[in-house]
Design a protein around this motif. Structure first.
Motif, PDB file in Angstrom:
ATOM      1  N   THR A  28       0.750  -1.168  -0.196  1.00  0.00           N
ATOM      2  CA  THR A  28       0.037  -0.209  -0.071  1.00  0.00           C
ATOM      3  C   THR A  28       0.949   1.056   0.033  1.00  0.00           C
ATOM      4  OG1 THR A  28      -1.533  -1.261   1.019  1.00  0.00           O
ATOM      5  CG2 THR A  28      -1.646   1.339   0.697  1.00  0.00           C
ATOM      6  N   ALA A  29       1.867   1.098   1.183  1.00  0.00           N
ATOM      7  CA  ALA A  29       2.903   2.562   0.615  1.00  0.00           C
ATOM      8  C   ALA A  29       3.335   2.672  -0.603  1.00  0.00           C
ATOM      9  CB  ALA A  29       4.204   1.784   1.910  1.00  0.00           C
ATOM     10  N   VAL A  30       4.032   1.502  -1.788  1.00  0.00           N
ATOM     11  CA  VAL A  30       4.578   2.000  -3.174  1.00  0.00           C
ATOM     12  C   VAL A  30       3.502   2.189  -3.911  1.00  0.00           C
ATOM     13  CG1 VAL A  30       5.424   0.159  -4.712  1.00  0.00           C
ATOM     14  CG2 VAL A  30       6.207  -0.387  -2.257  1.00  0.00           C
ATOM     15  N   GLN A  31       2.427   1.931  -3.366  1.00  0.00           N
ATOM     16  CA  GLN A  31       1.319   2.203  -4.494  1.00  0.00           C
ATOM     17  C   GLN A  31       0.713   3.520  -3.842  1.00  0.00           C
ATOM     18  OE1 GLN A  31      -1.816  -0.679  -3.286  1.00  0.00           O
ATOM     19  NE2 GLN A  31      -1.491  -2.077  -5.046  1.00  0.00           N
ATOM     20  N   ASP A  32       1.098   4.429  -2.590  1.00  0.00           N
ATOM     21  CA  ASP A  32       0.800   5.636  -2.747  1.00  0.00           C
ATOM     22  C   ASP A  32       1.707   6.097  -2.605  1.00  0.00           C
ATOM     23  OD1 ASP A  32      -1.982   4.550  -1.967  1.00  0.00           O
ATOM     24  OD2 ASP A  32      -2.001   4.367  -0.090  1.00  0.00           O
ATOM     25  N   ALA A  33       2.873   6.218  -2.842  1.00  0.00           N
ATOM     26  CA  ALA A  33       4.005   7.456  -3.363  1.00  0.00           C
ATOM     27  C   ALA A  33       3.889   8.010  -4.398  1.00  0.00           C
ATOM     28  CB  ALA A  33       5.191   6.366  -3.545  1.00  0.00           C
ATOM     29  N   PRO A  34       3.883   8.920  -4.562  1.00  0.00           N
ATOM     30  CA  PRO A  34       4.430  10.371  -5.287  1.00  0.00           C
ATOM     31  C   PRO A  34       4.750   9.478  -6.523  1.00  0.00           C
ATOM     32  CG  PRO A  34       4.902  11.015  -3.354  1.00  0.00           C
ATOM     33  CD  PRO A  34       5.126   9.872  -3.185  1.00  0.00           C
ATOM     34  N   LYS A  35       3.771   9.621  -7.582  1.00  0.00           N
ATOM     35  CA  LYS A  35       4.582   9.334  -9.045  1.00  0.00           C
ATOM     36  C   LYS A  35       4.896  10.195  -9.895  1.00  0.00           C
ATOM     37  CE  LYS A  35       1.713   6.536 -11.367  1.00  0.00           C
ATOM     38  NZ  LYS A  35       0.305   6.142 -11.864  1.00  0.00           N
ATOM     39  N   GLN A  79       0.523  10.400 -21.904  1.00  0.00           N
ATOM     40  CA  GLN A  79       1.224  10.195 -21.093  1.00  0.00           C
ATOM     41  C   GLN A  79       1.412  10.402 -19.991  1.00  0.00           C
ATOM     42  OE1 GLN A  79       4.726   7.399 -22.980  1.00  0.00           O
ATOM     43  NE2 GLN A  79       4.776   5.989 -20.464  1.00  0.00           N
ATOM     44  N   LEU A  80       2.073  11.524 -20.319  1.00  0.00           N
ATOM     45  CA  LEU A  80       1.808  12.541 -18.748  1.00  0.00           C
ATOM     46  C   LEU A  80       0.293  11.817 -18.146  1.00  0.00           C
ATOM     47  CD1 LEU A  80       4.067  14.031 -17.316  1.00  0.00           C
ATOM     48  CD2 LEU A  80       3.553  15.535 -18.304  1.00  0.00           C
ATOM     49  N   GLU A  81       0.051  13.311 -18.600  1.00  0.00           N
ATOM     50  CA  GLU A  81      -1.481  13.064 -17.850  1.00  0.00           C
ATOM     51  C   GLU A  81      -1.951  11.720 -17.345  1.00  0.00           C
ATOM     52  OE1 GLU A  81      -5.863  14.970 -19.438  1.00  0.00           O
ATOM     53  OE2 GLU A  81      -3.914  15.669 -20.358  1.00  0.00           O
ATOM     54  N   LYS A  82      -2.667  10.750 -18.453  1.00  0.00           N
ATOM     55  CA  LYS A  82      -2.992   9.023 -18.131  1.00  0.00           C
ATOM     56  C   LYS A  82      -2.393   9.163 -16.836  1.00  0.00           C
ATOM     57  CE  LYS A  82      -4.019   8.999 -22.558  1.00  0.00           C
ATOM     58  NZ  LYS A  82      -3.712   7.562 -24.124  1.00  0.00           N
ATOM     59  N   GLN A 109       5.069  20.716 -21.552  1.00  0.00           N
ATOM     60  CA  GLN A 109       4.546  22.256 -21.304  1.00  0.00           C
ATOM     61  C   GLN A 109       3.418  22.797 -20.398  1.00  0.00           C
ATOM     62  OE1 GLN A 109       4.934  24.042 -24.804  1.00  0.00           O
ATOM     63  NE2 GLN A 109       4.541  26.766 -23.989  1.00  0.00           N
ATOM     64  N   ASN A 110       2.032  21.703 -20.741  1.00  0.00           N
ATOM     65  CA  ASN A 110       0.690  22.024 -20.422  1.00  0.00           C
ATOM     66  C   ASN A 110       0.606  21.349 -18.835  1.00  0.00           C
ATOM     67  OD1 ASN A 110      -0.461  23.174 -22.998  1.00  0.00           O
ATOM     68  ND2 ASN A 110      -0.525  20.987 -24.004  1.00  0.00           N
TER      69      ASN A 110
END
Length: 143
Positions: A28-35, A79-82, A109-110
């Protein structure tokens, strides 16, 4: 005899429950880590810089970040947004080569999250995001 079996069974169940809870908490900690999305231009084996990308990944992971690594050539539009990333890191590991990906540059840029550029060759849009006057320094300028 029944009491010993009951004690052993209870200890075994307790150990199993504790270890599965610990594993669940870690995943859970790995899944909740900032991406963080790390986009690099090249591993640059020609100049022996192939470990630089891995080193940056390890640094980000040591800071508790979940890192997705993608080469500039493999980046797909959106890919960045998804990916719902907190930050994007652009790493220029081979400045003498001209790697471009219009989809990545537009998405970056966006992007509203944190942005970091490692290496040289900032794009014009990256330079505009940072106030000040730009001066290019080379190794001789520092002597």
């Amino acid at each position: 005899m029944k009491n010993k079996l009951l004690v052993v069974l209870t200890v075994f169940i307790g150990l199993f429950a504790f270890s599965s809870e610990k594993t669940s908490m870690a995943s859970t900690a790995v899944q909740d880590a900032p991406k963080v999305l790390l986009v690099y231009d090249s591993c640059n084996a020609r100049e022996n810089k192939e470990k630089d990308v891995d080193t940056l990944v390890r640094i980000l992971m040591s800071m508790g970040r979940q890192v997705t690594l993608v080469s500039m050539n493999d980046y797909q539009a959106g890919q960045l947004e998804k990916g719902k990333y907190e930050a994007v890191v652009t790493m220029i590991n081979w400045p003498s080569m001209d790697f471009e990906n219009a989809a990545f540059e537009k998405d970056r840029q966006n992007f509203k999250g944190k942005k970091l550029h490692v290496g040289s060759n900032l794009t014009k849009s990256e330079q505009q995001e940072i106030p000040g006057q730009w001066v290019t320094l080379n190794e001789q300028s520092l002597l």
